[in-house]
Design a protein around this motif. Structure first.
Motif, short mmCIF file in Angstrom:
data_model
loop_
_atom_site.label_atom_id
_atom_site.label_comp_id
_atom_site.label_asym_id
_atom_site.label_seq_id
_atom_site.Cartn_x
_atom_site.Cartn_y
_atom_site.Cartn_z
N ARG A 110 0.86 -1.18 0.00
CA ARG A 110 0.00 0.00 0.00
C ARG A 110 0.90 1.24 0.00
O ARG A 110 1.81 1.34 0.82
CB ARG A 110 -0.92 0.00 1.23
N ARG A 284 -4.31 -7.85 3.36
CA ARG A 284 -5.74 -7.87 2.98
C ARG A 284 -6.64 -7.37 4.09
O ARG A 284 -7.84 -7.14 3.89
CB ARG A 284 -6.15 -9.28 2.54
N SER A 287 -8.22 -1.61 4.67
CA SER A 287 -9.39 -1.10 3.93
C SER A 287 -9.01 -0.77 2.47
O SER A 287 -7.90 -0.28 2.26
CB SER A 287 -9.88 0.18 4.63
N PRO A 288 -9.85 -1.06 1.50
CA PRO A 288 -11.23 -1.55 1.63
C PRO A 288 -11.38 -3.06 1.62
O PRO A 288 -12.49 -3.56 1.72
CB PRO A 288 -11.92 -0.96 0.39
N SER A 289 -10.28 -3.81 1.54
CA SER A 289 -10.45 -5.27 1.52
C SER A 289 -10.64 -5.82 2.93
O SER A 289 -11.08 -6.94 3.12
CB SER A 289 -9.26 -5.97 0.85
N GLY A 290 -10.30 -5.00 3.92
CA GLY A 290 -10.46 -5.43 5.31
C GLY A 290 -10.81 -4.25 6.18
O GLY A 290 -11.00 -3.13 5.68
#
Ligand code: KE4
Length: 424
Positions: A110, A284, A287-290
């Motif tokens: 990220r 993961r 955010s937005p995947s977690g």
């Protein structure tokens, strides 16, 4: 009067200390910091036309040298397409792929805008993933200026002798523990005291913010096994070491696999970039995947991605070999100059980051670094600056050699050091 002096006086009315980052104010070494008008290769030129051989290197990003033509050209093309979208562009995944391809432990990345954002986000993720609160850092370690890290920090915090910073609340600091470099027992003691509640250990694989030190061979492996034993995540802060000490970062140089890593500096090629990354199962959770929130207006900025890509793609084996050769020449020259002048000092180096400590060495932890003679360093710094060599303005910082530091630059540096040390 020098233009830098008048510029500093004006800037000081508008910005704290007249600077955008404290160490630039020359508070410890004294004198007026040259205001820089331009930089090219291994040199910077100030507003009065004085040119310096530069070992700040923007504190690490300028590994290829300033204004590298390939990076300049790439940015000139990119800027015509716009400076920021606030939407995805192909460049982010391209740079993420370059990082994933180079760093064995990193499966996902990220992007953020600074090393501080990277480390604060990595620690938030580690706490969420382990459901634990405590983090362990090291005295003299510097991980940016987020509250949790401003406890016995290195770099500018050490330079100003402010072990902690006002404004960091007890709540923010209460879960940070401080161990000692090269002292696994000091880490074990914290694990025993906070049994089952240590989320992460964060460490620079090569500390560069109390000056440069290379750990004892058993130290990083010892941290890895302690983290495994206690279900704690090992976070390598590679903001400075990343892609500098090895093509695959510090983890590849020392063959230790962290759970999360943070990056900055080199991956932005001089533009504001940070990143954190590591195991996909952890990343993961972001955010937005977690559920772990983290965001940024300018994260993945197309210009910063462009400069980072242009930099990483030119960091090939030939460049790394050149960095090693030139840095070794500088170290040997400085050691020779110290001996010839009968001045007590030691040069500690890993790759193209090094520090000259006025200390009889070895410097193995923060206490040792504080025992170095920083007054002598200030006099050395001033003598070198007056001879056109711009060192980092603190004895707690790393000097950075770039691919642009050719033999002429190294020889000029060594000859200036010989003169200055003889006068000390
Ligand atoms: P930034 O937030 O300054 O981009 O990165 C913070 C950081 C995190 N981790 C490590 C290992 C770092 O070295 C840094 C920043 N390094 C300092 C130089 N010692 C930045 C220089 C400055 O503060 O002006």
């Amino acid at each position: 009067m020098s233009s830098s002096l008048s510029l500093m006086e004006h800037a000081s009315q508008l910005m704290p200390g007249g600077v955008s980052s404290p160490v630039r104010a020359f508070k410890v070494v004294g004198g007026v910091p040259p205001f820089i008008a331009s930089a090219s290769g291994c040199t910077m030129t100030d507003v009065d036309g004085n040119t310096y051989i530069d070992y700040i290197g923007s504190w690490g990003p300028m590994i290829l040298g300033h204004a590298h033509p390939d990076i300049t050209a790439a940015l000139q093309d990119a800027v015509r397409n716009g400076t920021s979208f606030g939407a995805s562009s192909p460049l982010e995944a391209e740079l993420a792929q370059e990082i994933v391809d180079r760093v064995p432990s990193v499966e996902m990345v990220r992007f953020v805008n600074s090393g501080t954002e990277a480390t604060m986000s990595a620690i938030r993720l580690a706490r969420a993933a382990t459901k634990r609160d405590v983090i362990i850092k090291f005295a003299g370690g510097y991980h940016g200026h987020a509250d949790a890290f401003l406890i016995q920090a290195g770099s500018g915090v050490a330079t100003f002798g402010a072990p902690d910073s006002p404004g960091v609340t007890k709540g923010a600091a209460q879960d940070t523990r401080v161990a000692r470099f090269n002292d696994l027992d000091s880490v074990r003691a914290i694990f025993d005291q906070d049994k089952g509640n240590v989320a992460a250990v964060i460490v620079e694989p090569v500390p560069g913010n109390m000056g440069v030190l290379r750990f004892d061979d058993d130290f990083l492996p010892g941290l890895r096994s302690l983290c495994d034993e206690h279900g704690t995540l090992l976070v390598f802060d590679e903001v400075m070491t990343g892609f500098r000490v090895h093509r695959g970062c510090g983890e590849s140089l020392f063959e230790i696999t962290p759970d999360l890593s943070t990056f900055g500096k080199v991956i932005g090629g001089g533009l504001p970039v940070g990143a954190y990354g590591g195991r996909a199962d952890l990343m993961r959770m972001i955010s937005p995947s977690g559920p772990v929130y983290q965001a940024g207006t300018l994260s993945g900025n197309p210009l910063a991605m462009t400069a980072g890509l242009a930099t990483l793609r030119r960091l090939d084996d030939e460049v790394y070999n050149l960095l090693e050769t030139q840095s070794a020449k500088l170290q040997a020259g400085l050691e020779n100059a110290l001996r010839n002048a009968s001045v007590t000092g030691i040069v500690q180096r890993v790759g193209s980051m090094l520090t000259l400590f006025f200390h009889d060495g070895p410097v193995r932890n923060f206490e040792d670094a504080k025992r170095a003679d920083h007054d002598v360093f200030s006099r050395f710094f001033t003598g070198m600056l007056s001879r056109g060599i711009h060192l980092p303005p603190s004895g707690y910082e790393a000097w950075f050699v770039s691919a642009a530091h050719d033999d002429v630059a190294i020889e000029k540096t060594v000859s200036a050091a010989r003169e200055v040390l003889k006068e000390m």
